[in-house]
Every structure is written in C-alpha cells, then in structure tokens.
Design a protein around this motif. Structure first.
Motif, PDB file in Angstrom:
ATOM      1  N   LEU A  82       2.268   1.384  -5.297  1.00 43.07           N
ATOM      2  CA  LEU A  82       0.846   1.075  -5.151  1.00 43.07           C
ATOM      3  C   LEU A  82       0.115   1.550  -6.391  1.00 43.07           C
ATOM      4  CD1 LEU A  82       0.135   2.033  -1.451  1.00 43.07           C
ATOM      5  CD2 LEU A  82       0.617  -0.195  -2.447  1.00 43.07           C
ATOM      6  N   LEU A 135       9.816   6.784   7.558  1.00 42.02           N
ATOM      7  CA  LEU A 135       9.468   5.980   6.383  1.00 42.02           C
ATOM      8  C   LEU A 135       8.451   4.886   6.678  1.00 42.02           C
ATOM      9  CD1 LEU A 135      13.028   5.491   4.853  1.00 42.02           C
ATOM     10  CD2 LEU A 135      11.232   7.003   4.002  1.00 42.02           C
ATOM     11  N   ALA A 136       8.350   4.496   7.930  1.00 41.30           N
ATOM     12  CA  ALA A 136       7.552   3.324   8.292  1.00 41.30           C
ATOM     13  C   ALA A 136       6.066   3.621   8.406  1.00 41.30           C
ATOM     14  CB  ALA A 136       8.065   2.724   9.604  1.00 41.30           C
ATOM     15  N   PHE A 181       5.517   6.895   3.153  1.00 40.40           N
ATOM     16  CA  PHE A 181       6.380   6.128   2.264  1.00 40.40           C
ATOM     17  C   PHE A 181       6.021   6.379   0.804  1.00 40.40           C
ATOM     18  CE2 PHE A 181       7.790   2.095   0.250  1.00 40.40           C
ATOM     19  CZ  PHE A 181       9.135   2.192   0.560  1.00 40.40           C
ATOM     20  N   PRO A 230       2.684   4.101   5.776  1.00 37.70           N
ATOM     21  CA  PRO A 230       2.357   3.909   4.366  1.00 37.70           C
ATOM     22  C   PRO A 230       2.202   5.194   3.564  1.00 37.70           C
ATOM     23  CG  PRO A 230       1.082   2.413   5.732  1.00 37.70           C
ATOM     24  CD  PRO A 230       1.832   3.315   6.671  1.00 37.70           C
ATOM     25  N   ALA A 275      12.764  -0.210  -3.464  1.00 35.20           N
ATOM     26  CA  ALA A 275      12.922  -1.375  -4.338  1.00 35.20           C
ATOM     27  C   ALA A 275      12.152  -2.580  -3.825  1.00 35.20           C
ATOM     28  CB  ALA A 275      14.409  -1.722  -4.473  1.00 35.20           C
ATOM     29  N   LEU A 276      11.811  -2.544  -2.539  1.00 31.93           N
ATOM     30  CA  LEU A 276      11.169  -3.723  -1.939  1.00 31.93           C
ATOM     31  C   LEU A 276       9.783  -4.002  -2.470  1.00 31.93           C
ATOM     32  CD1 LEU A 276      12.007  -4.060   1.825  1.00 31.93           C
ATOM     33  CD2 LEU A 276      12.407  -5.650  -0.039  1.00 31.93           C
ATOM     34  N   ASP A 277       9.030  -2.970  -2.783  1.00 32.56           N
ATOM     35  CA  ASP A 277       7.750  -3.283  -3.404  1.00 32.56           C
ATOM     36  C   ASP A 277       7.415  -2.347  -4.542  1.00 32.56           C
ATOM     37  OD1 ASP A 277       6.816  -2.956  -0.099  1.00 32.56           O
ATOM     38  OD2 ASP A 277       6.886  -1.227  -1.431  1.00 32.56           O
ATOM     39  N   ALA A 304      16.721   1.248  -1.211  1.00 31.18           N
ATOM     40  CA  ALA A 304      16.516  -0.179  -0.940  1.00 31.18           C
ATOM     41  C   ALA A 304      15.070  -0.423  -0.532  1.00 31.18           C
ATOM     42  CB  ALA A 304      17.468  -0.650   0.153  1.00 31.18           C
ATOM     43  N   ALA A 305      14.530   0.479   0.272  1.00 31.68           N
ATOM     44  CA  ALA A 305      13.136   0.328   0.719  1.00 31.68           C
ATOM     45  C   ALA A 305      12.184   0.453  -0.470  1.00 31.68           C
ATOM     46  CB  ALA A 305      12.806   1.368   1.783  1.00 31.68           C
TER      47      ALA A 305
END
Lengths: 98, 98
Positions: free
Chosen positions: A93, A11-12, A17, A14, A88-90, A85-86
């Motif tokens: 794009l 996931l880490a 993700f 871009p 939801a963080l941003d 949760a991830a």
DNA sequence: TATATTAATGCACAAATGTGCATATGCGGG
DNA sequence: CCCGCATATGCACATTTGTGCATTAATATA
C-alpha cells in the motif's frame, strides 16, 4: 482451531497484513513505529500485535520502554511460503509519500 | 479490499477451507456432496460457496438440478502456492470414516 | 401441470471482531 | 519518588460474520 486457520485468520486483516509486510524485512520494529507507519491508534496496534504473536507469526522483546517485534525466526517452510505468496499478491500500500 | 485480503479471508474459515481441500482435486463437486461431506446445512454450504466464488477461488456450472463447483482454472501462481502452502499446514480433517 | 430435487436468498439473531477511550503497567530519567 | 514515554488491557459498542428457518428459483420427470 487448526494451524492453517490460525495463520490465515491472523493474516486476513488489512492492518495486520501490512504489519507482516513491514516485519518481513527481518528487523525489529516497535509498536510506535508501526502505529505511525500505518496510521493506527496505539491500542489498536497493540492488539493486532498480540494477535500476530498468538498466531506465532511474530515474536517480541522488551527493550527499555519499547517492545520490539520481529518476524518469528522459527517459521516452518509452509508458513513462510504461505506468507510470501500472500505478500506477492499485491503491491505494498502507498505509504505517506513524504 | 486488496486481492490478498480477499483470498485470505475466504480461506480463513474452517468450512470453506475444507471445501477448498476437497475441490483441490480439480474435479467437480455439487453442493449436496459438500454438505454431506462436511456435515453442514444446505443454506450454509450455499453461502460459503458464494464466498469462495466471489473470491475467485472456485467456479460453478449449472448441470440440471445441480450446481457443480470446481477449483477455478485460472488461478495465478501466487494464489496457487498460497493455497497449497495452507493446505500443507495441516492434515485433512477426519471424514466420516465409512 | 403437479411434484420432487437441488440450490439460492430474505430475514433474524448470536457470536466474533475491530476500534476508541480511559486506565493500568513497565521502564528510565530527573 | 515522581514524571514521562511506550505498551497493554478493561470496558463499551458498532460492524461483520456464520448460521438456521422458511421461502423462492431452477430444473427434471411423471
């Protein structure tokens, strides 16, 4: 390599993700659609999809010339809430706004 | 770099992930304790702590010769559940059992 | 001030990662 | 059977990442 590190590493990145964000709708998406949506080359996208598949986050299916990827249907509760949760963080794009 | 990628990348490294597991007890831990617990060198551990601090996951405090690190007290709900979902994915690594 | 303890950092380097280009592979239609 | 579209992969390469060694910095104590 532990399960958590495998998932987190997948996931880490871009592009991956954003792919997950797209696939999280539960529907199937072919590589060419993802390339276009994220502005990435074919080989690049293909490799990222392999990563996500190896991490167990997505599954694929041959359909004529296409390979359709979708969110894996058998994700554990922990993985699902990790991903959500991830996400939801941003905010998503900006896509090519018409 | 987005918030989610920053957090995910910080967690997606085995040593850092184990540090987070340890710090997740909410108490303070100095670098030397973490080195010992995880069998890593001083410089290595120091740099990992800098990464985690830059990601906003931990905070530090000078206390005499020591620098005490602890889980950041101001983590958002999304970050907290992300971390906890990840921690839930695998059992803690075996520590030097006595 | 000199010394010891703890932590951070400059430098170097090997390994891992992401990407492009070219090519191969799988599949369907002429 | 040949061609075209979609995808995967071999090779090369630049960048990033994790780590050790040596040194510096911060603090305490004799």
């Amino acid at each position: 390599m532990t399960q958590s590190i495998k998932i987190l590493a997948a996931l880490a990145e871009p592009t991956r993700f954003e792919v997950i964000r797209i696939l999280w709708d539960g529907r199937e998406h072919c590589v060419c659609e993802l390339m276009e949506a994220l502005g990435k080359s074919q080989s690049c996208m293909s490799r990222h999809m392999t990563s996500l598949k190896n991490a167990g986050l997505v599954v694929d299916r041959r359909d004529a010339q296409w390979v359709r990827y979708r969110r894996s249907p058998e994700l554990s509760k922990a993985i699902t809430s990790l991903v959500e949760a991830a996400l939801a963080l941003d905010k998503p794009l900006k896509r090519k706004s018409a």
